[in-house]
Structures are given as structure tokens and as C-alpha cells.
Design an enzyme around this catalytic site. Sequence first.
Site, PDB file in Angstrom:
ATOM      1  N   ARG A  20     -11.048  15.083  49.003  1.00 30.78           N
ATOM      2  CA  ARG A  20     -11.038  15.134  47.536  1.00 30.78           C
ATOM      3  C   ARG A  20      -9.980  14.193  46.977  1.00 30.78           C
ATOM      4  O   ARG A  20      -8.859  14.159  47.451  1.00 30.78           O
ATOM      5  CB  ARG A  20     -10.710  16.559  47.070  1.00 30.78           C
ATOM      6  CG  ARG A  20     -11.419  17.627  47.841  1.00 30.78           C
ATOM      7  CD  ARG A  20     -10.890  19.014  47.505  1.00 30.78           C
ATOM      8  NE  ARG A  20     -11.092  19.361  46.115  1.00 30.78           N
ATOM      9  CZ  ARG A  20     -10.555  20.433  45.534  1.00 30.78           C
ATOM     10  NH1 ARG A  20      -9.753  21.233  46.231  1.00 30.78           N
ATOM     11  NH2 ARG A  20     -10.788  20.696  44.269  1.00 30.78           N
ATOM     12  N   HIS A  52      -8.753  -4.854   8.750  1.00 33.09           N
ATOM     13  CA  HIS A  52      -8.706  -4.380   7.374  1.00 33.09           C
ATOM     14  C   HIS A  52      -9.392  -3.034   7.221  1.00 33.09           C
ATOM     15  O   HIS A  52      -8.828  -2.072   6.696  1.00 33.09           O
ATOM     16  CB  HIS A  52      -9.355  -5.426   6.458  1.00 33.09           C
ATOM     17  CG  HIS A  52      -9.464  -4.979   5.037  1.00 33.09           C
ATOM     18  ND1 HIS A  52     -10.616  -4.421   4.530  1.00 33.09           N
ATOM     19  CD2 HIS A  52      -8.553  -4.960   4.042  1.00 33.09           C
ATOM     20  CE1 HIS A  52     -10.410  -4.110   3.254  1.00 33.09           C
ATOM     21  NE2 HIS A  52      -9.173  -4.428   2.941  1.00 33.09           N
ATOM     22  N   ARG A  97       2.961   1.518  -2.815  1.00 36.18           N
ATOM     23  CA  ARG A  97       2.781   0.069  -2.950  1.00 36.18           C
ATOM     24  C   ARG A  97       2.363  -0.219  -4.383  1.00 36.18           C
ATOM     25  O   ARG A  97       1.292   0.201  -4.802  1.00 36.18           O
ATOM     26  CB  ARG A  97       1.687  -0.424  -2.002  1.00 36.18           C
ATOM     27  CG  ARG A  97       1.915  -0.106  -0.549  1.00 36.18           C
ATOM     28  CD  ARG A  97       0.674  -0.533   0.237  1.00 36.18           C
ATOM     29  NE  ARG A  97       0.730  -0.118   1.620  1.00 36.18           N
ATOM     30  CZ  ARG A  97       0.359   1.077   2.056  1.00 36.18           C
ATOM     31  NH1 ARG A  97      -0.096   1.991   1.199  1.00 36.18           N
ATOM     32  NH2 ARG A  97       0.434   1.376   3.330  1.00 36.18           N
ATOM     33  N   ARG A 114       7.979   0.601  -3.779  1.00 31.46           N
ATOM     34  CA  ARG A 114       8.295  -0.756  -3.338  1.00 31.46           C
ATOM     35  C   ARG A 114       7.907  -1.765  -4.412  1.00 31.46           C
ATOM     36  O   ARG A 114       6.778  -1.744  -4.904  1.00 31.46           O
ATOM     37  CB  ARG A 114       7.535  -1.063  -2.046  1.00 31.46           C
ATOM     38  CG  ARG A 114       7.801  -2.456  -1.519  1.00 31.46           C
ATOM     39  CD  ARG A 114       7.065  -2.701  -0.233  1.00 31.46           C
ATOM     40  NE  ARG A 114       5.635  -2.849  -0.454  1.00 31.46           N
ATOM     41  CZ  ARG A 114       4.750  -2.977   0.530  1.00 31.46           C
ATOM     42  NH1 ARG A 114       5.141  -2.925   1.790  1.00 31.46           N
ATOM     43  NH2 ARG A 114       3.478  -3.128   0.254  1.00 31.46           N
ATOM     44  N   GLU A 134      12.277  -5.171   7.670  1.00 32.96           N
ATOM     45  CA  GLU A 134      11.037  -5.559   8.330  1.00 32.96           C
ATOM     46  C   GLU A 134      11.097  -6.978   8.895  1.00 32.96           C
ATOM     47  O   GLU A 134      10.075  -7.555   9.252  1.00 32.96           O
ATOM     48  CB  GLU A 134       9.854  -5.405   7.366  1.00 32.96           C
ATOM     49  CG  GLU A 134      10.081  -6.053   6.014  1.00 32.96           C
ATOM     50  CD  GLU A 134       9.007  -5.677   4.998  1.00 32.96           C
ATOM     51  OE1 GLU A 134       7.908  -5.290   5.396  1.00 32.96           O
ATOM     52  OE2 GLU A 134       9.279  -5.792   3.786  1.00 32.96           O
ATOM     53  N   THR A 167       7.662  -1.143   9.963  1.00 34.08           N
ATOM     54  CA  THR A 167       7.458  -1.540  11.363  1.00 34.08           C
ATOM     55  C   THR A 167       6.191  -2.369  11.571  1.00 34.08           C
ATOM     56  O   THR A 167       6.042  -2.981  12.619  1.00 34.08           O
ATOM     57  CB  THR A 167       7.452  -0.312  12.297  1.00 34.08           C
ATOM     58  OG1 THR A 167       6.505   0.623  11.804  1.00 34.08           O
ATOM     59  CG2 THR A 167       8.824   0.310  12.355  1.00 34.08           C
ATOM     60  N   CYS A 202       8.229   3.558   7.288  1.00 33.00           N
ATOM     61  CA  CYS A 202       6.895   3.671   6.722  1.00 33.00           C
ATOM     62  C   CYS A 202       6.052   2.670   7.500  1.00 33.00           C
ATOM     63  O   CYS A 202       6.565   1.798   8.166  1.00 33.00           O
ATOM     64  CB  CYS A 202       6.904   3.349   5.235  1.00 33.00           C
ATOM     65  SG  CYS A 202       7.613   1.757   4.839  1.00 33.00           S
TER      66      CYS A 202
END
Length: 893
Positions: free
Chosen positions: A93, A453, A559, A615, A761, A783, A848
Site C-alpha cells: 500500500r 480582471h 477606493r 485612499r 506598496e 501587498t 489591504c
Amino acid sequence: MTKWVYDFAEGSRDMRELLGGKGANVAEMTRVLGPERVPAGFTITTEACVAYMRDGAEPGGMEAQVDEALARLEAGASKRLGEPSDPLLVSVRSGARESMPGMLDTVLNLGLNDESVQGLAERTGNERFAWDSYRRFVQMFGNVVRGIHEDRFEDAIDEAKQAKGVRHDTELDTDDLRALTERFKAIFREETGEEFPLEPREQLRQAIRAVFGSWTGERAVAYRRSENIPDDWGTAVNVQRMVFGNKGETSGSGVAFSRDFATGEPGLSGDFLINAQGEDVVSGARSTLDIAQLAEVLPDAHRELTEQVARLERHYRNMQDVEFTIEEGQLFFLQTRDAKRPPAASVRFACDAVDEGLLSVEEALMTFKAGDLEPLLHRQFDAAVPVSELARGVGASPGAAKGEIVFTARAAVEAAAEGRDVILVRPKTRPDDYAGMAAAKGILTREGGHGSHAALVARGKGWPCVIGVEQMRVDVENRRATFGETVLEEGTLIGIDGTTGIVTTDDVPLVEPEISEHFERVLVWCDEHRRLGVRANADVGEDARAAVQMGAEGIGLCRTEHTLLSDEHKPKVAAMIMATDDDERRERLAVLLPLQQEVFEDLFAAMGERPVTVRLLDPPLHEFLPDLAELSEEVGRLEERVEVAGIEVTDDAGDLEDELAELRRFLAKVNEIHEENPMLGTRGCRLGILYPEIYEMQVHALMRAVRRVRAGEGAAPHLEIMVPLVDYEQELRLIRELIVRVGDEHGLTAGEDYSIGTMIELPRACFVADRIAEHAEFFSFGTNDLTQTALGFSRDDVESKFVPVYMERRIIDRSPFETIDRPGVGWLVRLAAWVGRERRPDLKLGICGEHGGDPESIDFFHMAGLDYVSCSPFRIPIARVAAAQAAIAHADG
Ligand code: ADP
Ligand code: MG
Ligand code: MG
């Protein structure tokens, strides 16, 4: 001398890396349940497999150690492998570190040959059983070890049954089975050009090699890819004395779960077969009986099974899935492992286990993977209804959906307005498709990877989405999609499952998600244990409300471009960009201000007193202007018309010429701001430096919204204004001055009424984070961009291009956009957190971006000492669980 072979009596559950999951657990079971309940045997280590794969031969000493272990096994059983008069038979096995169900194969009844089959018959007084075992052995050996297609054997069985006029295998008698064995051996000869090996030790050698070899087999490789299991683990090989479930009416084989395998409810579940070997239960060759019926047929075995399975569950402190065989009334355990179970059963078990005193809350929360709970948050195909698969792509955003096919965003919007459910089918999606994506129940595309996207937008919104369906051709013009032979016209019903990637034309019923009582309890426990805060990425009030429902403690990223990019408002932004002087620009901005303010007010109202990070404008301006290629074409067309009209109708030509002049101006502007690398170009705070009036307008809108909401609701969220894409501390200083100046105009004070911070960033920002912290009350790690810029990977391009090859070539084991690249990007995060806090000890740190909802990345952010993660509203419960698990896992670290 390396030890390549371990007796079951020597192993334990902690040795799974070396002995594989199956070997380690069989060893553990031997200790827990006693050697009388687990057939004896030994395990050849995963290291031996790795060495074999590397050298193409057994490592030195391995074969001698196998001989010794075999001798011990024979001594214990008082029989010899393949001994003609009374043979010891074994199973061979496979078993990797993590269970890979059905991926690697097993050979049973090894040691049988033309002589020992007689011995077995005489010893057991059961001739039919002996021949049944022998024919199974030849079949499995041929199939597993020599790769002969199983149909060859199955066809021969069918022929035998037909010739005799019976329907079931069990109706074949000894003579039939003897003839079938001869037939199988003939098949073996035809397919391999060799005689079936009759010498038992040779049989064993070949079987061990086959198990080693199966690690690199196609099925195993594909499974490892999909489960992110490294190729270099190797598999162990277990050689175990056979026990026989096919010895008659008091024998049988089955699988059992310590709880209900579907719901997690207390009570043994599973199924079994009388007079059968294990492979019959899984292969579906015969329909199985419910484990409850075992209580009627073999009550003692059933009682024993119930008791021992409960014992295993207590020992492993997790729901168990066991394989067992009953030989003439005596129960043997062949395998145990933590039960793979649907998420509803996972949360049910966690609650029950705590209530029963089986587990502490901390232990209970560690019995499942955070990400596996995801289906509880989305609609699903009804699992009780079988689905026929038309195609399979990449499940990019979980949840199931069905509806009529439409091929354009506009058709989706129109259909939705009429109340029809539609699935938007596109070659790939673009920002223009957003309204259609929102109107559709689900999205299906031919192209794209996890970072495309369609995938990003859909995940952010919680819309079911399947991408990368390569066999699908989408003919938008003629409104049809083709899957090989199948042609689907617009309006055809289609269903997609964004978890599995399945596409079907079946009308599968959908089941609604619900946060069950059990899931809710689990989430509350998680909140009590986690240290990381959990916020949501939300741009508008509607998303913010959904986020609060899911348990968001604030907004980590709003955003501001979201509303400005809509079809309705885009031209207004374009007009602002086209402004010829500052005055005109200010005028145009004045039109945008109330639009922004309205959105902010709604968002703030939704969030009560929770913190909200907004932001300032980030995307490159070209995103608001028409596409360069399209515009050039349009200008060309108009030029032609003017030429023609110029000769014939002079009046009209005047209007046309005006239009042309306007378009040319547009084209010139688009050309002027055109950039080769817009993502590395004029965007983020660079815009704020070049066009301060844009940021001024946004800050005015924010300040007004704060005051309005405070006046109206009595309370407003704590506003955190976030400056994107900062490289130099001077950038932040300049924009900070701008913000403070505008704030003062509204009587609002930085540090009290609102705070100012930055997105981290860019690698440079990480290196100089101490300088930046001088001007920032908070950092939020972006990130996605940090991964792009640190690795030099363009997210939209690489995921479908070289990332799959990189995974194939084992340069990486997953996309760095899915799980944070700890040693690289993660190091930058740690560095920035460290030096930033050195400069400003109360610096607030968040993240975020997509990683904020990924359990493995969340574990890292916990370790890196961040204050919160921010993710899409629909990932929030997952993030709460992952954050708690990180806190528990590292509690004493
Ligand atoms: P898988 O990983 O595909 O489950 P296993 O190695 O567990 O493969 O073997 C499949 C089945 O073969 C087992 O569930 C059991 O029923 C049967 N089997 C394996 N070893 C033995 C054995 N020593 N005696 C009897 N049956 C066995
Ligand atoms: Mg098994
Ligand atoms: Mg960014």
C-alpha cells in the site's frame, strides 16, 4: 547505515513525514488499539522513495532491510510469504505524507501463485475464496504494477458472467474463477510479453517499485498540483499481512466515520459489503450497505467497531475516517485518518466536540482549515443532485449560479432589468464590463487566471466566477459559445460553480448559504481568540453594510476612484482632465465633488463609529479617457466623412469639423498622457503632486461628508486618509500639508478628527519606512502592488503566462499574488513594520489587498505584528477564523 524500513510496532503518528500518513497512523493504531486489531507489517520510508526516484534504483541496504522485516513478519504469523502449503499473503500500500485519496494504488493478496493458491484453499477449506483472491491479485498486479488497462480485466469478467448467464461477481463459482485467473494471466502475457511472475519475493520487489513509481504518475502529479503538495515528498510503501473480508457471510469490508460524514452529527456512519475485499467498497462494483445494517448482520462486529472508532476519535482528537475488514467475525482496522468533511460538518463537529468535553475551544478551532469554510458563505449546487460536466475551468470566485447566457455587458444589464437571471459569458472581461458583471448572476470567461480582471472584481464582490475555460470558444458577434461539438446560443441555460470551476447545462438546484448556529458559535470563539483586527475593502455604502454583517470592524480600503469610473461619471472626469487651464480644471472638479461626497456620506453612515480608511485617487488618468487605439480609429473615420461631406454639403461639414476638432484635441491629450508602463507611471500620490487640485477636491468631499454624517447621525467613523504609492517622505509631507490645510478650513483637526497615513506598496517605501513614519499615523501595506514591484511581476500578465510554468518547474509552489511571498515581500513588510514603529511606536499597521483574505498570508501578518487585515467583505468570516487560528497556533511562540 540509513534505516529504510520500520515495523509498524516502531512507528507513531509523529513520523508521518518519514512513514507517510498511512504508515504513521497504522503504527499509531497498532499502539492504541492493540496489535490484535491491526494486521502486522512494515513501512518503507518516503526517503527510500526519494532515493529511488533520484537514482532509478533501490538505495543500498533497503532490500536487505525488507528481507529482514519480512522475516520478522513471517515469524510473527508463523507462515512464509507464498509458502505453497500455507502462504502468508500481504498487501502493498502506498501512503504519502498527506492523504491523497485514490491517487496512488494498492496491491492486495500478494504472494499467491499456482501452488500457494492450492495451499490457501486447503488451509481455509474454502476453494472459491482462494481462487477469488488469486484472480484479484493477478488483476491488481497487472493493472497497478504493469499498467494494463483495467477494462481488459473487467471485460473478461463480463464475458465470464455472460457466458454463465449471471449478473454478479459473487455468482461465479470456483471453476469460473479458476478459468478467469488463467484468462487474466493470458491478458498479462499479451500486454507485457512476459509471464505473470510466480515467485513471491519477485512479486513484492515489483510491487514496491510500482508504488514508488506511482508517485510520478499522471494522476498523482495532477492532484499534487491542485493541492499544492510538493513533488519531492515521495510516498512510503506499507507491506501488511492480509486479512480477508471475502471469506464468506461472516466476513466483509467497509469504511466508517466517527460521525455523520455529511452533517457531522454524532453517531457512526459509513458503508460496507459482506464477503468482499476493500476495493469492492470504493470501486462501486457492488452497491454497499449502510453501516447501521452491520448491527443486524454482525452485531458483535458492529459494537466493537463503534467502540473502537470512538476510541480513535478521542485519541486523535478529531473526527476519524477508518477502513476496516471483518474476517470471520473478527474486526481489523486497516487505516484511520482525520475525516475530510463538508464545511457544515466541520463546524458542527467543532461545537459538539467542545460540548462533549472532547476538545477545548482552542483545539476545536484547529480541526479545520479556514479556507475550507468558504462554501458556507455562498450559494452552492445542491450536492444531492448529480451534475454532468460540460467543461471545467478555474474556479475564480466561489459560489454557484445559473441563468441564461448573454454575451455582452449591455445584454446582461437589460436582462437583469427585466428580472431574468443571466450568466455573462465573455472571452475575458474588461473594466467596461463592470455593470454587466454586476447585473449577471455569474461570470464565465475563456481567458484569465486568479489575478485576472474578472477574478479580482468577482472575488471582491462575491460574485460566482469561472475563468480559463480554454475549450470554450466565444463568438460575441454571432452570440454563441462552442464547447467542442456543443453549441450554445444566447439564452441557453447554463450553470457555473466558482468553487470547482464546473460548467454545466443541467438545471441544478441551488442551495442558499446560511450562517448556521454552529458556524456563528465558531465565529464568536474566533473573535475571542484572535489578536488581528479584521476590516473590509469596500468602496460604497452597500458593500460596507454587507461587510458589517459579516463582522467587519472597519473599512481598511475605500477606493475613491470606484464611482468615478462608472459609465455615468467617467466623461465628467475626462472633461476635468481635458481642462485647458487651472480655472477650468477647478470648475470641472466642482462637478465631481458632490458625487464623491455623496458616496462618502453613505459609506460613513454605514460604518457607525468604526474606522474608515479612504485612499486618495490612485489609478493613472488614462483609465478615465477613451482607449488610444479606438480614438485614433474614430478620428480616422471622421476625417474621411469630413472629406466626403466637404465636397457635397458644406453646412453639415461645419458641425463635423467641430466634432473632429474636439476629437483631435482628445486624441492629442490621450497621446500626451499615454505611458508605456502606466502602472509604474503617473499615478498614486504622483497625481496629487502634479494636480494638487484633484486631491484637494477629494479631501473637501471627505471633510464635508464627515461633518454631515456627524451632524446627522450624531457620530461619524474615525476617518483615516490614505495616500497611495509613496516613495519619498517628501511626497507624503507635501500631501499631508495639503490635507491639513483643507481640514482646517472645515474646522477639523488632524490627529483628532481624522488621521493621515500612507499605503506602503513600493520597496523603497519599506526601506525608508522610518522617514515616512515621521509623517504618517498609519501604514497600510498594499501587498498587490508591493508584490508587483518587489518581484517585477505584472499581475495581469504573469498569472496566465509564466506562473503556471514556474509552478510546473517548481520555482514557486503558488502565485505570489495568492499567498504572500514570505521570504521576499514578507521580509519587506517586516522591515517596514519594524523601522516604522521604531520611529513611531504607536504607528498603526494594516494590510489591504488580496492577501488580506488568504489564511496562510494572515498567519504571516499575525506573526509580523500587524494590527489588522482588510479583505473583501465576503472573505471576512474566513479572515476571522484564520486570524484566530494564527493566534492559537503561535500562542506559545
Ligand atoms: P487507498 O489509499 O486507496 O485507500 P489502501 O492502501 O488504504 O488504499 O487500500 C485500499 C483498501 O484495500 C483498504 O481500504 C482495505 O480495504 C484493503 N486492504 C489494504 N490492505 C489490506 C490488508 N492488509 N488486508 C485486507 N485488506 C486490505
Ligand atoms: Mg485507504
Ligand atoms: Mg496600489
